[in-house]
Design an enzyme around this catalytic site. Structure first.
Site, short mmCIF file in Angstrom:
data_model
loop_
_atom_site.label_atom_id
_atom_site.label_comp_id
_atom_site.label_asym_id
_atom_site.label_seq_id
_atom_site.Cartn_x
_atom_site.Cartn_y
_atom_site.Cartn_z
N LYS A 14 0.88 -1.26 -0.05
CA LYS A 14 0.06 -0.08 -0.17
C LYS A 14 0.99 1.14 -0.10
CE LYS A 14 -3.87 1.97 2.75
NZ LYS A 14 -4.53 1.79 3.94
N SER B 194 -9.63 1.64 3.20
CA SER B 194 -8.94 2.42 2.27
C SER B 194 -7.71 1.83 1.57
CB SER B 194 -8.03 3.42 3.03
OG SER B 194 -7.19 2.94 3.95
N SER C 270 -9.51 -0.88 7.19
CA SER C 270 -9.15 -0.63 5.91
C SER C 270 -8.51 -1.98 5.28
CB SER C 270 -8.10 0.48 6.00
OG SER C 270 -9.13 1.87 5.79
N1 GLN Z 1 -13.03 3.76 6.45
C1 GLN Z 1 -12.32 4.38 7.94
C2 GLN Z 1 -11.84 5.60 7.69
O1 GLN Z 1 -12.07 6.34 6.71
C3 GLN Z 1 -11.00 3.31 8.21
C4 GLN Z 1 -9.87 3.75 7.52
C5 GLN Z 1 -8.72 3.05 7.60
O2 GLN Z 1 -8.61 1.93 8.38
N2 GLN Z 1 -7.53 3.68 7.21
O3 GLN Z 1 -11.25 6.25 8.66
#
Ligand code: GLN
Length: 475
Positions: free
Chosen positions: A76, A151, A175
């Site tokens: 990532k 994400s 994420s």
């Molecule tokens: N979707 C969650 C957020 O927007 C989690 C994001 C993540 O785990 N990086 O914060």
């Protein structure tokens, strides 16, 4: 060689000369090119990957190759790799090249994994659909009109579309697990502090975890075995020796007790997800697992607490992007203050700006007690809910996401709707415990359904053992 083999099988095929890492890299590069439309990668390191493959082949020849010899891995784009771009899918890090490699990535390289590229994600890992990216949306390989989740959408897609052997993502509120569920692959968020965060671009430092995506449970166990362990460069990293996750897989967790929390099976849950999970749970009961109903009473407050605490941490972590030290610098500025303002206005996307403003607000004098301090107390209550539950059960089973993959664009105009899609994954990060997504089936549109397994701190082996039993005997 087909890439539907487990990583352990691929490594032994390389060591037995039944296949070669160079061929494997070439196949993946061709596949990445053929599936360019998915937009899973921000950067592909074709030459460097081929070069590494040759080096690994020489090591295999000499018998000195590591545990991950020749496996092709996608990272990532929030993790640092020396000399390679690091953008966090943000314009503000345009052209930024880091000077060192994240410990997690270095550990993979030290075991002779081959890094094929950096995957697309939501900007600074903020999002649930991979639509908040300066590189554009990633498409779900099962249905190109749908989101891959976020994400870490690019990392989930890289595995689901067979663009690598396994991949690395990060999970601050879901994420890894939610995109794994949307794309139909395994995704593991380890216990907070089990994997070093050195070289990971911070979003919310007390929540961020690094973990693997894989096609098989063995793949995530193997990756975790390499990733886990103390790192003197991360003062929060866990001091003890991590478990032997791959060997532990073969031990069936004796008399594991499984808890089912009511709060996670409420009316907002897509009915097919509920039915599939109930089916798995009843098969586990038939196989001799004890199933108990449990309560996690503070679940309703998780989203609010998460968005106060993570935005507070993010507003502080993202203060460093000011046009002086990293990447992008704002245009046409007449004073230093102007330059800061222009850099941040032009460099950050809408969602990141929203979170910086929210975080600054909840930390500001007069509001700190009402928001930040109260949310910390809620965090403690949620952690206590889990401690109590794990006094009675070994594993908790829940859905990973309330729905299967939604349409691209469906939630982009309503941030609250988007935030709600993480309702089942966020409490895990508030408590710091590990969570695993298991792909258990699909809905009537053919979209993958994910089930989440949760365990107490540092009980990844239990998660993986039950995951293995489900993969082998239930699905
Ligand atoms: N979707 C969650 C957020 O927007 C989690 C994001 C993540 O785990 N990086 O914060």
């Amino acid at each position: 060689m087909k890439n539907n083999q487990s990583c352990l099988n691929i490594v032994s095929a390389f060591k037995n000369k039944e296949a070669s890492p160079t061929e494997s890299v070439k196949n993946y590069l061709a596949e990445i090119d053929a599936q360019r439309e998915l937009n899973a990668f921000n950067f592909v390191f074709s030459e460097a990957a081929l070069h590494s493959a040759e080096a690994v082949e020489r090591k295999i020849e000499k018998g000195t190759a590591g545990k991950l010899a020749g496996l092709v891995v996608a990272i990532k784009d929030v993790l640092s790799i020396e000399g390679k771009p690091l953008t966090c899918s943000s314009k503000i890090l345009e052209n930024f090249i880091p000077l060192y490699t994240a410990t997690a990535v270095q550990k993979l390289i030290d075991e002779d994994a081959i890094i094929i590229g950096k995957t697309n994600c939501d900007e600074f890992a903020m999002g649930s659909s991979n639509e908040n990216s300066a590189f554009g949306s990633v498409l779900n390989p099962v249905d190109h009109t749908r989101a891959p989740g976020g994400s870490s959408g690019g990392s989930a897609v890289a595995v689901a579309a067979s663009l690598c052997d396994f991949s690395i993502g990060t999970d601050t509120g879901g994420s890894i697990r939610q995109p794994a569920a949307f794309c139909g692959v395994y995704g593991l968020k380890p216990t907070y502090s089990l994997v070093s965060r050195f070289g990971l671009t911070a979003f919310a430092s007390s929540f961020d975890s690094i973990g693997p995506f894989g096609k098989y449970i063995d793949d995530v166990a193997l990756a975790l075995e390499v990733l886990a362990g103390h790192d003197p460069k991360d003062s929060t990293s866990f001091m003890s020796q991590p478990a032997d996750y791959v060997n532990d897989l073969s031990a069936r967790g004796e008399k594991l007790v499984i808890g089912i929390p009511d709060e996670y099976f409420s009316s907002g849950l897509q009915p097919e997800i509920k039915t599939e999970i109930e089916d798995v749970v009843s098969r586990l009961a038939n196989a001799g697992y004890e199933i108990r109903c449990i309560k996690l009473p503070h679940t309703d407050y998780a989203i609010a607490a998460y968005y106060i605490l993570t935005t507070a941490e993010a507003s502080s972590n993202l203060a460093r992007y000011d046009g002086v030290r990293f990447g992008y610098r704002g245009q046409d500025s007449r004073t230093v203050a102007d330059m800061y303002k222009n850099t941040r206005s032009e460099g950050f996307g809408t969602e990141v700006k929203r979170r910086i403003m929210l975080g600054t607000y909840v930390l500001s004098s007069g509001y700190y007690d009402a928001y930040y301090k109260k949310a910390q107390k809620v965090r403690r209550l949620i952690k206590q809910d889990f401690e109590k539950a794990f006094g009675e059960v070994d594993i908790i089973i829940t859905p990973t996401s309330p729905t299967t993959a939604f349409k691209l664009g469906e939630k982009t105009t309503d941030p609250l709707e988007m935030y709600l899609s993480d309702i089942f994954t966020i409490s895990t990060n508030l408590a710091g415990i590990p969570g695993l997504n298991i792909p258990i089936g699909s809905d009537n549109q053919g979209l993958p359904i994910g089930m989440q397994l949760l365990a107490s701190h540092f009980c990844e082996s239990k998660l993986l053992q039950l995951g293995k039993f489900i993969e082998k005997n239930i699905l």
